[in-house]
Design an enzyme around this catalytic site. Sequence first.
Site, mmCIF file in Angstrom:
data_model
loop_
_atom_site.group_PDB
_atom_site.id
_atom_site.type_symbol
_atom_site.label_atom_id
_atom_site.label_comp_id
_atom_site.label_asym_id
_atom_site.label_seq_id
_atom_site.Cartn_x
_atom_site.Cartn_y
_atom_site.Cartn_z
ATOM 1 N N GLY A 210 0.831 -1.212 0.000
ATOM 2 C CA GLY A 210 0.000 0.000 0.000
ATOM 3 C C GLY A 210 0.853 1.244 0.000
ATOM 4 N N ASN A 211 0.244 2.386 0.297
ATOM 5 C CA ASN A 211 1.015 3.625 0.418
ATOM 6 C C ASN A 211 0.380 4.525 1.474
ATOM 7 O OD1 ASN A 211 -0.913 5.530 -0.949
ATOM 8 N ND2 ASN A 211 -0.586 4.074 -2.627
ATOM 9 N N TYR A 212 1.010 5.667 1.764
ATOM 10 C CA TYR A 212 0.594 6.499 2.889
ATOM 11 C C TYR A 212 -0.548 7.473 2.587
ATOM 12 C CZ TYR A 212 4.762 4.942 5.374
ATOM 13 O OH TYR A 212 5.702 4.193 6.003
#
Length: 403
Positions: A210-212
Site C-alpha cells: 500500500g502507500n501512505y
Amino acid sequence: MMLEKKKILVAVTGSIAAYKAAYLVRLLVQCGAEVKVMLSPGALQFVTPLTFSTLSKNPVFSDFTENKDSGVWNHHVELALWADLMVVAPASANTLSKMAHGQSDNFLLATYMSARCPVMIAPAMDHDMFMHGGTRDNLRKLRDFGHHILAPGEGELASGLLGQGRMAEPQEIIDAIIAHFHPALPLKGQQVLVTAGPTYEKLDPVRFIGNYSSGKMGLALATALAQKGAHVHLVIGPNHLKIQHPQIEVHAVESANEMLGACLAVFDQCQLTVLSAAVADYRPAQQATEKIKKQGDHLVLELVKNPDIAATLGQRKKKHQKLVGFALETTNEKEHAADKLHRKNLDLIVLNSLRNEGAGFGTETNQISLIWPDNISQDFGLMSKQKVAEIIVDAAIDLLKTS
Ligand code: C5P
C-alpha cells in the site's frame, strides 16, 4: 449545509417504497433542513410514525385529530403554509390520481390542496400501473399544475417484475431539492467522479502493498464539488475518514483493478472527473491463497503492472467530459507533470511538490501548481487542503465552461 433553514414537508403514501422515505428524511436533516412528515392511511400499512418522528425530530401527521377522543385538531392549512417545499415520496398511483382530481379525503391530501409552496412528486408503483393511461393522464395534469415530477427509475420492482416504476433514489431526490433551492449553483444536477486514497494490492490473505495516502485531499475535493451542487461519486481506497455527506456517494474499493471497475461503472454519466487517488503502479503477480510462510533470508516478489486509471479514462472521455489529474514529482517537476498531462489526455494537472514541507501525504495542508495543456501554469502558496480543493474546483468549473 445546503438546505439550512429550509422547511420541507415530506408526504409519504402507500407504496412499498415508503421505507426509502425514511432515508430521504435522514438525508434532509443531514443537509440542515427542518423536516415535517405526513403519512397517508396507506403509508401506515408500510411504515410507522415513530420511525419518522425519530428521524425528523418532529411530530408526524397522519390524521385530522391526534386521536379520536383528544379533541386536538391538526391544522392542515397551517402545516401547508409552513412548508417551503412539499415532497410527495413515494407517490402511489392512488394518491397521484386524487391529487390530480382535487380529492381531499385524508389529511395528507387536504394539506396538499392547501399548499402554496412548490410540490415535488416521486412516483412509485408497479410497471403496468405506471404505464396505465390513467396514471399518464394524472402525471400530465400534475405537471401542468407546475409540480416537479421526478421520473421513476427502471429496474427490479418489489412485485418481481422488471420495468419502470421504482421510486427515484433518495440521493437523487436530494439532488433535485438542492437544485431547486440553489438554481445558480454551477454544478447543480451534474454528476462528478473523484478518486481518492491509496490502493492496497493483496499479497496473501493478511498482507498487502500500500502507500501512505490518507484520502484527505480527495475528500476535500468531493466536499468542495458537492458545495457547488454536484452529486459526487467518491471512489476511495482504504481510509480512516468519516465521510457523511448527503451528496457524496461513496464507492469503497481496495485494489487498483477494483478502483478502475468502480470508475468505469459511473464515468460515462460524469461531466467531470478528478483523480486524486495514489494508485499503486504494480501489484503482486500472484495472490497467495494461504499466508506466505517465513522461509530463507531472501524473498523475491514478482510484480506486474496495474492499469492506469487516468490514462484509461483519458482515452474513453468524450468532448463534453473533463479530466483532472494529480502529479507528485521530486525532480523536473513541471516538465514531468506536463508530460503526464499529455500522455494521459488530461485537461488539467495539479502538481504537488514533496519538496515543500507541509505538502503531500497525510498532512492538513498542501502546496500546488496548476498546469494546463497549453503549458500555462499557475503556482500557489502553502494552504489548507480545503482551500486547495476550492481552487481546483474553480479551475475545473472553468474547464466545463469551455466544452
Ligand atoms: O503516473 P502517475 O501515478 O504519477 O500519475 C498520477 C495521476 O494519475 C494521478 O491523478 C493518479 O490518481 C492517476 N493514476 C491513475 N492510475 C494509476 C496511476 C495513477 O489513475 N494506475
